[in-house]
Structure formats: C-alpha cells, structure tokens
Design a protein around this motif. Structure first.
Motif, PDB file in Angstrom:
ATOM      1  N   THR A 158      -5.259  -1.817  -2.065  1.00 37.64           N
ATOM      2  CA  THR A 158      -4.480  -2.685  -2.953  1.00 37.64           C
ATOM      3  C   THR A 158      -3.128  -2.010  -3.174  1.00 37.64           C
ATOM      4  N   VAL A 159      -2.074  -2.780  -3.144  1.00 38.16           N
ATOM      5  CA  VAL A 159      -0.716  -2.228  -3.234  1.00 38.16           C
ATOM      6  C   VAL A 159      -0.340  -1.973  -4.690  1.00 38.16           C
ATOM      7  N   ILE A 160       0.092  -0.740  -4.979  1.00 36.25           N
ATOM      8  CA  ILE A 160       0.559  -0.417  -6.329  1.00 36.25           C
ATOM      9  C   ILE A 160       2.044  -0.056  -6.345  1.00 36.25           C
ATOM     10  N   VAL A 161       2.631   0.169  -5.165  1.00 40.29           N
ATOM     11  CA  VAL A 161       4.067   0.446  -5.065  1.00 40.29           C
ATOM     12  C   VAL A 161       4.631  -0.459  -3.969  1.00 40.29           C
ATOM     13  N   VAL A 162       5.296  -1.513  -4.348  1.00 46.06           N
ATOM     14  CA  VAL A 162       5.840  -2.455  -3.364  1.00 46.06           C
ATOM     15  C   VAL A 162       6.876  -1.749  -2.491  1.00 46.06           C
ATOM     16  N   GLY A 163       6.692  -1.851  -1.157  1.00 45.77           N
ATOM     17  CA  GLY A 163       7.601  -1.199  -0.221  1.00 45.77           C
ATOM     18  C   GLY A 163       7.442   0.308  -0.207  1.00 45.77           C
ATOM     19  N   GLY A 164       6.298   0.813  -0.646  1.00 43.58           N
ATOM     20  CA  GLY A 164       6.072   2.253  -0.755  1.00 43.58           C
ATOM     21  C   GLY A 164       5.675   2.916   0.548  1.00 43.58           C
ATOM     22  N   LYS A 165       4.910   3.980   0.444  1.00 45.47           N
ATOM     23  CA  LYS A 165       4.542   4.787   1.611  1.00 45.47           C
ATOM     24  C   LYS A 165       3.724   3.963   2.619  1.00 45.47           C
ATOM     25  N   CYS A 174      -0.058   1.295  -0.523  1.00 47.12           N
ATOM     26  CA  CYS A 174      -1.470   1.208  -0.902  1.00 47.12           C
ATOM     27  C   CYS A 174      -1.868   2.363  -1.816  1.00 47.12           C
ATOM     28  N   LEU A 175      -2.816   2.107  -2.686  1.00 51.94           N
ATOM     29  CA  LEU A 175      -3.266   3.093  -3.663  1.00 51.94           C
ATOM     30  C   LEU A 175      -3.678   4.405  -3.017  1.00 51.94           C
ATOM     31  N   GLU A 176      -4.357   4.351  -1.873  1.00 54.36           N
ATOM     32  CA  GLU A 176      -4.851   5.602  -1.295  1.00 54.36           C
ATOM     33  C   GLU A 176      -3.736   6.495  -0.761  1.00 54.36           C
ATOM     34  N   GLN A 177      -2.523   5.954  -0.623  1.00 50.44           N
ATOM     35  CA  GLN A 177      -1.384   6.789  -0.239  1.00 50.44           C
ATOM     36  C   GLN A 177      -0.819   7.570  -1.426  1.00 50.44           C
ATOM     37  N   TYR A 178      -1.359   7.297  -2.617  1.00 53.22           N
ATOM     38  CA  TYR A 178      -0.879   7.965  -3.826  1.00 53.22           C
ATOM     39  C   TYR A 178      -1.999   8.630  -4.632  1.00 53.22           C
ATOM     40  N   ALA A 179      -3.242   8.163  -4.455  1.00 54.46           N
ATOM     41  CA  ALA A 179      -4.305   8.625  -5.348  1.00 54.46           C
ATOM     42  C   ALA A 179      -5.542   9.143  -4.626  1.00 54.46           C
ATOM     43  N   SER A 180      -5.472   9.344  -3.321  1.00 57.02           N
ATOM     44  CA  SER A 180      -6.575   9.988  -2.603  1.00 57.02           C
ATOM     45  C   SER A 180      -6.360  11.505  -2.642  1.00 57.02           C
ATOM     46  N   THR A 181      -7.398  12.236  -2.270  1.00 56.16           N
ATOM     47  CA  THR A 181      -7.252  13.693  -2.217  1.00 56.16           C
ATOM     48  C   THR A 181      -6.219  14.102  -1.188  1.00 56.16           C
ATOM     49  N   SER A 182      -6.204  13.426  -0.041  1.00 62.16           N
ATOM     50  CA  SER A 182      -5.221  13.768   0.989  1.00 62.16           C
ATOM     51  C   SER A 182      -3.805  13.469   0.505  1.00 62.16           C
ATOM     52  N   ALA A 183      -3.635  12.429  -0.313  1.00 60.30           N
ATOM     53  CA  ALA A 183      -2.314  12.124  -0.873  1.00 60.30           C
ATOM     54  C   ALA A 183      -1.882  13.222  -1.847  1.00 60.30           C
ATOM     55  N   LEU A 184      -2.827  13.713  -2.640  1.00 58.96           N
ATOM     56  CA  LEU A 184      -2.541  14.814  -3.565  1.00 58.96           C
ATOM     57  C   LEU A 184      -2.080  16.050  -2.795  1.00 58.96           C
ATOM     58  N   VAL A 185      -2.766  16.359  -1.704  1.00 56.23           N
ATOM     59  CA  VAL A 185      -2.418  17.528  -0.893  1.00 56.23           C
ATOM     60  C   VAL A 185      -1.041  17.360  -0.268  1.00 56.23           C
ATOM     61  N   GLN A 186      -0.784  16.187   0.294  1.00 53.79           N
ATOM     62  CA  GLN A 186       0.515  15.944   0.934  1.00 53.79           C
ATOM     63  C   GLN A 186       1.646  15.999  -0.079  1.00 53.79           C
ATOM     64  N   ASP A 187       1.424  15.424  -1.257  1.00 54.63           N
ATOM     65  CA  ASP A 187       2.440  15.440  -2.313  1.00 54.63           C
ATOM     66  C   ASP A 187       2.733  16.878  -2.735  1.00 54.63           C
ATOM     67  N   TYR A 188       1.696  17.691  -2.814  1.00 55.73           N
ATOM     68  CA  TYR A 188       1.876  19.092  -3.202  1.00 55.73           C
ATOM     69  C   TYR A 188       2.707  19.833  -2.146  1.00 55.73           C
ATOM     70  N   LYS A 189       2.402  19.603  -0.877  1.00 54.27           N
ATOM     71  CA  LYS A 189       3.141  20.281   0.190  1.00 54.27           C
ATOM     72  C   LYS A 189       4.623  19.933   0.136  1.00 54.27           C
ATOM     73  N   VAL A 190       4.930  18.658  -0.066  1.00 54.09           N
ATOM     74  CA  VAL A 190       6.328  18.217  -0.128  1.00 54.09           C
ATOM     75  C   VAL A 190       7.026  18.825  -1.344  1.00 54.09           C
ATOM     76  N   HIS A 227      -1.664   9.502 -12.867  1.00 59.39           N
ATOM     77  CA  HIS A 227      -0.995   8.237 -13.197  1.00 59.39           C
ATOM     78  C   HIS A 227      -1.386   7.149 -12.205  1.00 59.39           C
ATOM     79  N   TYR A 228      -1.320   7.446 -10.907  1.00 60.94           N
ATOM     80  CA  TYR A 228      -1.598   6.423  -9.901  1.00 60.94           C
ATOM     81  C   TYR A 228      -3.074   6.011  -9.908  1.00 60.94           C
ATOM     82  N   ILE A 229      -3.980   6.966 -10.062  1.00 56.71           N
ATOM     83  CA  ILE A 229      -5.395   6.603 -10.169  1.00 56.71           C
ATOM     84  C   ILE A 229      -5.602   5.671 -11.362  1.00 56.71           C
ATOM     85  N   SER A 230      -4.980   5.998 -12.463  1.00 52.21           N
ATOM     86  CA  SER A 230      -5.152   5.204 -13.679  1.00 52.21           C
ATOM     87  C   SER A 230      -4.583   3.800 -13.526  1.00 52.21           C
ATOM     88  N   VAL A 231      -3.475   3.659 -12.815  1.00 54.26           N
ATOM     89  CA  VAL A 231      -2.924   2.327 -12.546  1.00 54.26           C
ATOM     90  C   VAL A 231      -3.938   1.500 -11.765  1.00 54.26           C
TER      91      VAL A 231
END
Length: 308
Positions: A158-165, A174-190, A227-231
């Motif tokens: 389900t899309v939570i950021v229009v035009g997002g990742k 999509c939510l999993e690009q912001y709130a999955s474990t792999s998204a958390l890891v990628q965000d941390y690396k960046v 925040h994204y999980i909660s949304v």
C-alpha cells in the motif's frame, strides 16, 4: 504415535521440526537453503533422516513466495532463483509417499499464531512480519481473509508516500520501502554515510542495539521507521478495527522498545473514537510460527487437528 515433519523454507535458511498430533514441537533445527532444483531432494533426505526416530505420517511446508495450496505449487518467488513454478507438493510426495501440504510463509505463520500463539483468543486481528519486506494477513472470525485470488492483506504494497521510493512490485512509495527491516538497514547506511559514520555488517538487530545505546544516527532512522510503521498500521486500524495487531520478525524479539514505541505513536495517530489501549503485541511463537502453521495445515489435511 504418528508425527508430522514440518519445513519453513526461506531465502537463506530452511527451518524444520517434528510435531506430535497435539501440536507440540519436539525437535527443531535449520539448514542452509540450497539451489531451487535441489530443494525437493534436500527435504526428502531430511525426512528420511527424521524417520529413523519418528513415525512420520505427513509433511507440512511453509514457503516464501506466492503459493497455490491446492496444487502445492510455488507460483512466484523472488527470494529463491528458479523456484517459481515448482510443483513442490507433487515432487515431495513422489519422493516420500507422504501427504504434503504447502502454504505461503506469512499465512502459515498467521495460522500458527491463531492455533497456538498470540491470536489464539482473538476473533479479529491483523498479523504482519517485518523482514526483507512486509508480509501480512487479515484475520476475521478466526479465519484468514484470502480475497478473490488469495492475495488479500498486502499491507506492504500500500502506498504511503506518493511518488516515493521505487518498490520491487513496480510501484513507488510502498510501505515496505520505508517500514521493513531491510528499509531500516538501508536508511541507516545512507544516513551514516551522510554523517561520516563507518558502517560494518549492519543489520536490523545491530541497529536496535545502537538505538538502546542512544547512538544518534540509529535514533534518527529509528524514529522515521516507527513513524512509517505507525502510518501503515493506523490505516489498518481505521479500515479493519482489529482487536490486536501481532508483529513478528527478528527485530521485534528480545527486550527492544519497538512494540512499546509503535503503541505510543499509534495513540497520537489513531482517531479518538477508537480504543486507546495498546493494540500492538509481539508474536508469541516468534520464528517458529511458520512451522506451527505448517503443522496445523498438515493435521487439517489428515482431519486430526484441533479446531482453531
């Protein structure tokens, strides 16, 4: 006594165990996931090994990917190369001559939680796992809602950021690009790279350790993650009004703050008319939930199960 051999097939490991007909897990272990064409033979060899100690009468399989349980077929998988299209149930039956049940890993884990875990005393709930992606299932009247094509409950797409990742499904935001474990890891690396922080062998679990230590980069990405999980879960609550939301996945285990922090955020996000008590709880079966669900399905096929 007859016993059930159960397997939980993931992209990295295959967990396996033996259950008695009452659903008691007697032994468990795991092996590395082989190449796709080797999977039936590897499972067969493990079954033969288990048969030295147990009288096996059925096999239950929880598997990554989209699954047709009636045909015991893997319709699609992006976790294991060449796995899509495999008639796993048919192949394993031809090798073992034992009845084989096959189901998607998230649905299996959800069934396990309904049967023996955190959803046992709930009629309406929502189950999700945080990992490489986000897997989820809707539970109504103690049954999983499948939808017209068995694909209901895909919260991760389900899309939570229009035009997002960009997402692997072909959409963006999509939510999993912001709130999955792999998204958390990628965000941390960046974030770490931008702040000049060295990163080595980072995982969801190591980030959670850094959060508990108060490390600034980890805290920043963790706050966004919550925040994204909660949304996403606020949308679930407003749409389905579940009794509880059960979350599984490695980063939710142990004594970390994630469940508590999600509940706190939800109290600010969810409309006031809804119940404000803590709605999110952790999976009680943890990484064994898929095995329990596989056992339940095998017993169901043999018509010797307890009713959920």
């Amino acid at each position: 006594m007859s016993y059930i051999a159960c397997f939980d097939i993931g992209g990295t490991f295959i967990k396996y165990g033996v259950f008695n007909p009452k659903g008691k897990l007697l032994v468990k272990s795991k092996i590395a996931t082989p190449k796709s064409h080797e999977i039936p033979d590897v499972l067969n060899n493990k079954v033969k090994s288990l048969q030295q100690d147990f009288h096996l009468t059925a096999i239950g399989i929880s598997s990554c990917g989209l699954v047709d349980p009636e045909k015991g077929m893997i319709l699609f998988s992006n976790n294991i190369l060449g796995y899509s299209g495999m008639k796993l149930g048919e192949l394993l039956f031809s090798l073992t001559q034992l009845p084989v049940s096959v189901e998607n890993d998230v649905k299996s884990a959800c069934l396990g939680e309904i049967w023996k875990g955190s959803i046992k005393d709930k009629r309406n709930a929502f189950f999700l796992t945080l990992g490489t992606g986000i897997g989820s299932s809707i539970v109504m009247d103690r049954k999983i809602v499948s939808g017209s094509s068995r694909f209901a409950g895909e919260l991760g797409h389900t899309v939570i950021v229009v035009g997002g990742k960009p997402c692997s499904c072909g959409r963006k935001g999509c939510l999993e690009q912001y709130a999955s474990t792999s998204a958390l890891v990628q965000d941390y690396k960046v974030e770490a790279q931008q702040k000049g922080v060295a990163v080595k062998n980072v995982s969801g679990e190591t980030i959670m350790d850094l959060v508990k230590q108060g490390e600034p980069v980890a805290l920043a990405v963790y706050e966004r993650f919550i925040h994204y999980i909660s949304v996403g879960l606020t949308n679930v609550i407003h749409l389905l009004n579940p009794e509880k939301i059960i979350i599984g996945g490695g980063i939710t285990e142990g004594d970390g703050p994630i469940i508590q922090d999600i509940n706190l955020q939800l109290k600010n996000e969810v409309m006031d008319i809804y119940e404000k008590e803590d709605i999110v709880i952790a999976s009680s079966l943890g990484n064994d939930a898929g095995l329990y669900g596989a056992c339940y399905l095998a017993l169901n096929r043999m018509n010797i199960k307890e009713t959920v």
